[in-house]
Design a protein around this motif. Structure first.
Motif, PDB file in Angstrom:
ATOM      1  N   LEU A  65      30.612   3.789 -23.422  1.00 57.98           N
ATOM      2  CA  LEU A  65      30.905   3.944 -22.003  1.00 57.98           C
ATOM      3  C   LEU A  65      29.635   4.203 -21.226  1.00 57.98           C
ATOM      4  CD1 LEU A  65      34.128   6.123 -22.196  1.00 57.98           C
ATOM      5  CD2 LEU A  65      33.936   3.653 -21.904  1.00 57.98           C
ATOM      6  N   LYS A  66      29.667   3.851 -19.927  1.00 58.72           N
ATOM      7  CA  LYS A  66      28.523   4.098 -19.046  1.00 58.72           C
ATOM      8  C   LYS A  66      28.310   5.601 -18.949  1.00 58.72           C
ATOM      9  CE  LYS A  66      26.856   3.043 -14.430  1.00 58.72           C
ATOM     10  NZ  LYS A  66      27.191   2.400 -13.168  1.00 58.72           N
ATOM     11  N   SER A  67      27.059   5.991 -19.080  1.00 61.75           N
ATOM     12  CA  SER A  67      26.714   7.403 -19.040  1.00 61.75           C
ATOM     13  C   SER A  67      25.771   7.667 -17.878  1.00 61.75           C
ATOM     14  CB  SER A  67      26.052   7.804 -20.356  1.00 61.75           C
ATOM     15  OG  SER A  67      25.590   9.125 -20.288  1.00 61.75           O
ATOM     16  N   SER A  68      25.876   8.851 -17.280  1.00 62.49           N
ATOM     17  CA  SER A  68      24.959   9.196 -16.196  1.00 62.49           C
ATOM     18  C   SER A  68      23.554   9.452 -16.755  1.00 62.49           C
ATOM     19  CB  SER A  68      25.467  10.422 -15.437  1.00 62.49           C
ATOM     20  OG  SER A  68      25.598  11.520 -16.328  1.00 62.49           O
ATOM     21  N   ASP A  69      23.483   9.886 -18.007  1.00 69.49           N
ATOM     22  CA  ASP A  69      22.198  10.094 -18.677  1.00 69.49           C
ATOM     23  C   ASP A  69      21.860   8.814 -19.437  1.00 69.49           C
ATOM     24  OD1 ASP A  69      19.989  10.918 -20.060  1.00 69.49           O
ATOM     25  OD2 ASP A  69      21.034  12.396 -21.293  1.00 69.49           O
ATOM     26  N   THR A  70      20.787   8.147 -19.047  1.00 68.57           N
ATOM     27  CA  THR A  70      20.452   6.844 -19.635  1.00 68.57           C
ATOM     28  C   THR A  70      20.056   6.950 -21.099  1.00 68.57           C
ATOM     29  OG1 THR A  70      18.172   7.036 -18.879  1.00 68.57           O
ATOM     30  CG2 THR A  70      19.705   5.841 -17.452  1.00 68.57           C
ATOM     31  N   PHE A  71      19.687   8.159 -21.562  1.00 62.07           N
ATOM     32  CA  PHE A  71      19.243   8.291 -22.944  1.00 62.07           C
ATOM     33  C   PHE A  71      20.387   8.599 -23.906  1.00 62.07           C
ATOM     34  CE2 PHE A  71      15.435   9.268 -20.458  1.00 62.07           C
ATOM     35  CZ  PHE A  71      14.618   8.258 -20.931  1.00 62.07           C
ATOM     36  N   SER A  72      21.516   9.063 -23.406  1.00 63.82           N
ATOM     37  CA  SER A  72      22.623   9.358 -24.319  1.00 63.82           C
ATOM     38  C   SER A  72      23.737   8.342 -24.104  1.00 63.82           C
ATOM     39  CB  SER A  72      23.148  10.777 -24.089  1.00 63.82           C
ATOM     40  OG  SER A  72      23.827  10.858 -22.866  1.00 63.82           O
ATOM     41  N   GLN A  73      24.115   7.693 -25.169  1.00 59.55           N
ATOM     42  CA  GLN A  73      25.186   6.688 -25.095  1.00 59.55           C
ATOM     43  C   GLN A  73      26.538   7.314 -25.400  1.00 59.55           C
ATOM     44  OE1 GLN A  73      25.334   3.109 -24.825  1.00 59.55           O
ATOM     45  NE2 GLN A  73      23.333   3.118 -23.898  1.00 59.55           N
ATOM     46  N   GLY A  74      26.571   8.520 -25.965  1.00 58.21           N
ATOM     47  CA  GLY A  74      27.829   9.149 -26.317  1.00 58.21           C
ATOM     48  C   GLY A  74      28.394   8.558 -27.603  1.00 58.21           C
ATOM     49  N   GLU A  75      29.594   8.997 -27.951  1.00 58.04           N
ATOM     50  CA  GLU A  75      30.255   8.504 -29.156  1.00 58.04           C
ATOM     51  C   GLU A  75      30.862   7.131 -28.889  1.00 58.04           C
ATOM     52  OE1 GLU A  75      30.754   9.677 -32.390  1.00 58.04           O
ATOM     53  OE2 GLU A  75      29.078  10.955 -31.799  1.00 58.04           O
ATOM     54  N   PRO A  76      30.647   6.190 -29.807  1.00 55.62           N
ATOM     55  CA  PRO A  76      31.240   4.867 -29.621  1.00 55.62           C
ATOM     56  C   PRO A  76      32.733   4.883 -29.940  1.00 55.62           C
ATOM     57  CG  PRO A  76      30.061   4.940 -31.691  1.00 55.62           C
ATOM     58  CD  PRO A  76      29.803   6.254 -30.999  1.00 55.62           C
ATOM     59  N   ARG A  77      33.448   3.991 -29.314  1.00 50.53           N
ATOM     60  CA  ARG A  77      34.859   3.775 -29.638  1.00 50.53           C
ATOM     61  C   ARG A  77      34.933   2.494 -30.453  1.00 50.53           C
ATOM     62  NH1 ARG A  77      39.918   2.646 -25.605  1.00 50.53           N
ATOM     63  NH2 ARG A  77      38.786   0.710 -25.293  1.00 50.53           N
ATOM     64  N   VAL A  78      35.534   2.552 -31.626  1.00 52.48           N
ATOM     65  CA  VAL A  78      35.629   1.388 -32.501  1.00 52.48           C
ATOM     66  C   VAL A  78      36.742   0.476 -31.997  1.00 52.48           C
ATOM     67  CG1 VAL A  78      36.065   0.593 -34.851  1.00 52.48           C
ATOM     68  CG2 VAL A  78      34.764   2.684 -34.474  1.00 52.48           C
ATOM     69  N   LEU A  79      36.386  -0.791 -31.730  1.00 54.62           N
ATOM     70  CA  LEU A  79      37.355  -1.766 -31.236  1.00 54.62           C
ATOM     71  C   LEU A  79      37.760  -2.770 -32.305  1.00 54.62           C
ATOM     72  CD1 LEU A  79      35.751  -2.628 -27.775  1.00 54.62           C
ATOM     73  CD2 LEU A  79      37.535  -0.945 -28.263  1.00 54.62           C
ATOM     74  N   GLY A  80      36.865  -3.074 -33.217  1.00 59.77           N
ATOM     75  CA  GLY A  80      37.133  -4.134 -34.198  1.00 59.77           C
ATOM     76  C   GLY A  80      36.802  -5.481 -33.589  1.00 59.77           C
ATOM     77  N   LEU A  81      37.767  -6.388 -33.538  1.00 57.94           N
ATOM     78  CA  LEU A  81      37.568  -7.721 -32.958  1.00 57.94           C
ATOM     79  C   LEU A  81      37.773  -7.636 -31.449  1.00 57.94           C
ATOM     80  CD1 LEU A  81      37.009 -10.625 -33.941  1.00 57.94           C
ATOM     81  CD2 LEU A  81      39.469 -10.984 -33.937  1.00 57.94           C
ATOM     82  N   ALA A  82      36.802  -8.117 -30.683  1.00 60.54           N
ATOM     83  CA  ALA A  82      36.885  -8.008 -29.222  1.00 60.54           C
ATOM     84  C   ALA A  82      36.512  -9.324 -28.559  1.00 60.54           C
ATOM     85  CB  ALA A  82      35.960  -6.900 -28.718  1.00 60.54           C
ATOM     86  N   MET A  83      37.239  -9.670 -27.502  1.00 59.73           N
ATOM     87  CA  MET A  83      36.924 -10.853 -26.706  1.00 59.73           C
ATOM     88  C   MET A  83      36.445 -10.376 -25.342  1.00 59.73           C
ATOM     89  SD  MET A  83      37.620 -13.231 -24.211  1.00 59.73           S
ATOM     90  CE  MET A  83      39.274 -13.224 -23.613  1.00 59.73           C
TER      91      MET A  83
END
Length: 109
Positions: A65-83
């Motif tokens: 997700l977009k973060s206000s802090d450009t250096f921290s991306q946060g925890e990813p959400r696993v989607l698997g197959l994505a279009m």
């Protein structure tokens, strides 16, 4: 008037150009890509395919997700197959470590 059989020189250039683009895309198959979207999200996954509308299919995709802090991306959400619809794509980056195995894409050996 004499008619020629076969493609004209202009058609041959178009075919050559499209086959070069196709070869480049084929060389990127199964490489890790980072796709930034218009809503600020970033998806990272394996490039599996695209179509003439520039839609992209990523395998083993993760969403950041977009973060206000450009250096921290946060925890990813696993989607698997994505279009990803082509009209939502802002930028596409091929991750450098996946290019080390590819020839002709600017990798330094």
């Amino acid at each position: 008037m004499i008619e020629e059989n076969g493609p004209s020189a202009h058609e041959q250039r178009e075919v050559s150009s499209s086959s070069q683009a196709r070869q480049k895309l084929e060389g990127l198959l199964n490489k890790n890509m980072r796709i930034r979207m218009t809503d600020g999200r970033t998806l990272v996954g394996l490039f599996l395919c695209t179509d003439r509308d520039c839609n992209v299919i990523l395998g083993s995709a993760q969403e950041f997700l977009k973060s206000s802090d450009t250096f921290s991306q946060g925890e990813p959400r696993v989607l698997g197959l994505a279009m990803i619809p082509g009209h939502h794509v802002v930028s596409i980056e091929v991750e450098a470590d996946s290019l080390e195995d590819a020839d002709g894409f600017g990798a330094n050996h």
